[in-house]
Design an enzyme around this catalytic site. Structure first.
Site, short mmCIF file in Angstrom:
data_model
loop_
_atom_site.label_atom_id
_atom_site.label_comp_id
_atom_site.label_asym_id
_atom_site.label_seq_id
_atom_site.Cartn_x
_atom_site.Cartn_y
_atom_site.Cartn_z
N TYR A 1 4.11 1.72 2.59
CA TYR A 1 4.26 1.59 1.14
C TYR A 1 2.96 1.05 0.57
O TYR A 1 2.41 0.07 1.07
CB TYR A 1 5.41 0.63 0.80
N LYS B 1 -0.81 -9.98 -3.36
CA LYS B 1 0.14 -10.98 -2.85
C LYS B 1 -0.51 -12.34 -2.56
O LYS B 1 -0.76 -13.08 -3.50
CB LYS B 1 0.90 -10.38 -1.68
N ASP C 1 -4.68 -1.02 3.78
CA ASP C 1 -3.89 -1.66 2.75
C ASP C 1 -3.40 -3.00 3.31
O ASP C 1 -2.43 -3.06 4.05
CB ASP C 1 -2.72 -0.77 2.33
C1 LIG Z 1 3.50 -4.95 -2.25
C2 LIG Z 1 2.58 -3.91 -1.71
C3 LIG Z 1 1.82 -3.08 -2.54
C4 LIG Z 1 2.00 -3.07 -4.04
O1 LIG Z 1 1.65 -4.26 -4.63
P1 LIG Z 1 2.25 -4.58 -6.11
O2 LIG Z 1 1.56 -5.85 -6.48
O3 LIG Z 1 3.73 -4.70 -5.92
O4 LIG Z 1 1.89 -3.43 -6.97
C5 LIG Z 1 0.90 -2.25 -1.96
N1 LIG Z 1 0.74 -2.20 -0.62
C6 LIG Z 1 1.46 -2.95 0.20
C7 LIG Z 1 1.23 -2.89 1.68
C8 LIG Z 1 2.43 -3.82 -0.31
O5 LIG Z 1 3.19 -4.53 0.53
#
Ligand SMILES: *Cc1c(COP(=O)(O)O)cnc(C)c1O
Length: 429
Positions: free
Chosen positions: A142, A265, A237
């Site tokens: 994701y 995050k 990511d």
């Molecule tokens: C949470 C997440 C995102 C998206 O971040 P948002 O701040 O919710 O847009 C992208 N990549 C990973 C791996 C994530 O866990």
């Protein structure tokens, strides 16, 4: 009617599904989500006065637990000076420097307001830099709700069984190649076939949106080699893993360096933030240094930057990672033993303070393995834990997040609750 039920009914009148992010609605497990009144350390308190040991941690940011006094102090201090200016500030420079010094792949970094914006921008930059349009992602990965990446994503998208969303044009997704996680042979075959069309490979170096699935030895190294051979950009990511599985992220822990890295995050300490960065020759193509457009009214927001800076300062000074490792291992071992005693087969998969629990007999190495796990057993387990005052993410596709506020007492109480919850999970519905 509880206060949460009352609020949820009202919320559904004015907010789609009653929530501002789908997983919060409890659709995968049923029931009413507790409405949260406040958090403190490892605990959440709902509007009905119940308290929970929290393993959601807002889905990743809260590595120091809720309302850490020093982070709260930084936020208040910054807010008093003005919430946003649309002009550069000293804090942004300080945060950029901390990120560049910590994360091996970063030479320059751009702050944005969410992880979604970070991945979206990294993909745009990769396409601009290579003059190609193909994007490779992995099933169960994701990367936010970017159109091109909203194909068989884990997390909310998988939970809801929406492999790709309506509203995403077929032409956009046609450029997205999907591969199974941990399958280097499939990646090799794709590059052999279409290497010249691929702009980038985006991957979670430890998958954290299909529970927790660690990379098998050689997988990330192989992606590094393939992208280099074919002139494609490798994007890690690290929105979850950055400053979570190690101070410098999964790339520091695992020793594989990508071209671009996405963060979010933890680096915002609970405030909205994202970042992408990498090689100078790539980042210098971003406007205004170069022609690749990307902007944000609240990008580098002073309050978010202050919360992030203070969080990273605490992580650097206190180096809680060995203690997080220890307390998370205590949880993983306790859960495995409790499941064994209850006579139910589970896989507990852990990397640092990220933990995945699957009701299945074989170790999970990809999205197919997660899909094959027993969803009904998870639902019974989830509700038994919630009843016992342990708040887990309401989906087997989400990770458990352990924070520095989780001590042996919280872990042992969690394992005690799990003993009974596993017995309930083991019963036939
Ligand atoms: C949470 C997440 C995102 C998206 O971040 P948002 O701040 O919710 O847009 C992208 N990549 C990973 C791996 C994530 O866990």
């Amino acid at each position: 009617m509880s206060r949460s039920e009352e609020l949820f009914a009202r919320a559904r009148r004015w907010i789609p599904g009653g929530v501002n992010s789908p997983v919060r609605a409890f659709r995968a497990v049923g029931g009413t989500p507790p409405f949260v009144a406040r958090g403190e350390g490892a605990r959440l308190f709902d509007v009905d006065g119940r308290s929970y040991i929290d393993y959601v941690g807002s889905y990743g940011p809260l590595i120091l637990g809720h309302a850490h006094p020093r982070v709260v102090e930084a936020v208040c201090q910054a807010a008093r000076l003005g919430a946003t200016f649309g002009a550069p500030t000293e804090g942004e420079v300080a945060l950029a420097r901390v990120l560049v010094e910590a994360v091996p792949s970063l030479e320059e970094v751009r702050l944005v307001s969410s992880g979604t914006e970070a991945t979206m921008s990294a993909i745009r930059l990769s396409r601009a830099a290579t003059g190609r349009s193909g994007v490779v992602k992995f099933r169960g990965g994701y990367h936010g709700h970017v159109d091109a990446l909203l194909v068989e994503s884990g997390s909310g998208a998988s939970t809801l069984g929406v492999p790709s969303s309506p509203g995403v044009p077929a032409a956009v997704v046609e450029q997205t190649h999907l591969l199974p996680y941990n399958d280097l042979a499939a990646a090799q075959a794709l590059f052999d076939r279409s290497g010249a069309e691929i702009a980038c490979v985006i991957v979670e170096p430890v998958a954290g949106n299909m529970g927790v699935v660690p990379p098998e030895p050689g997988f990330l190294e192989g992606l590094r080699r393939l992208t280099r051979e074919h002139g494609a950009v490798l994007i890690f990511d690290e929105v979850i893993t950055g400053f979570r599985v190690a101070y410098g992220g999964a790339q520091a822990r695992l020793g594989v360096t990508p071209d671009l890295t996405c963060l979010g995050k933890v680096i915002g300490g609970g405030m909205p933030i994202g970042a992408y960065g990498g090689l100078r020759e790539l980042m210098e193509q971003v406007a205004p240094a170069g022609p690749v457009y990307q902007a944000g009214t609240l990008a580098g927001n002073p309050v978010a930057v202050a919360a992030g800076l203070r969080t990273l300062e605490i992580l650097r000074e206190e180096d809680p990672y060995p203690a997080l490792e220890e307390v998370s291992a205590r949880l993983a071992d306790g859960l495995a033993e409790a499941a064994r005693d209850a006579g139910i087969c589970v896989q507990v998969q852990r990397v640092g303070s990220l933990l995945g629990l699957f009701f299945t007999e074989a170790p999970v190495r990809d999205a197919a393995g997660v899909a094959a796990a027993d969803g009904a057993a998870f639902r019974r387990f989830f509700h038994a834990m919630l009843d016992a005052g342990v708040y887990l993410a309401p989906s087997p596709w989400e990770a458990w997040f352990v924070s520095t506020a989780h001590r042996a007492a919280e872990i042992d109480a969690t394992v005690e609750a799990a003993r009974r919850a596993f017995r309930i999970a083991a019963e036939r519905a």
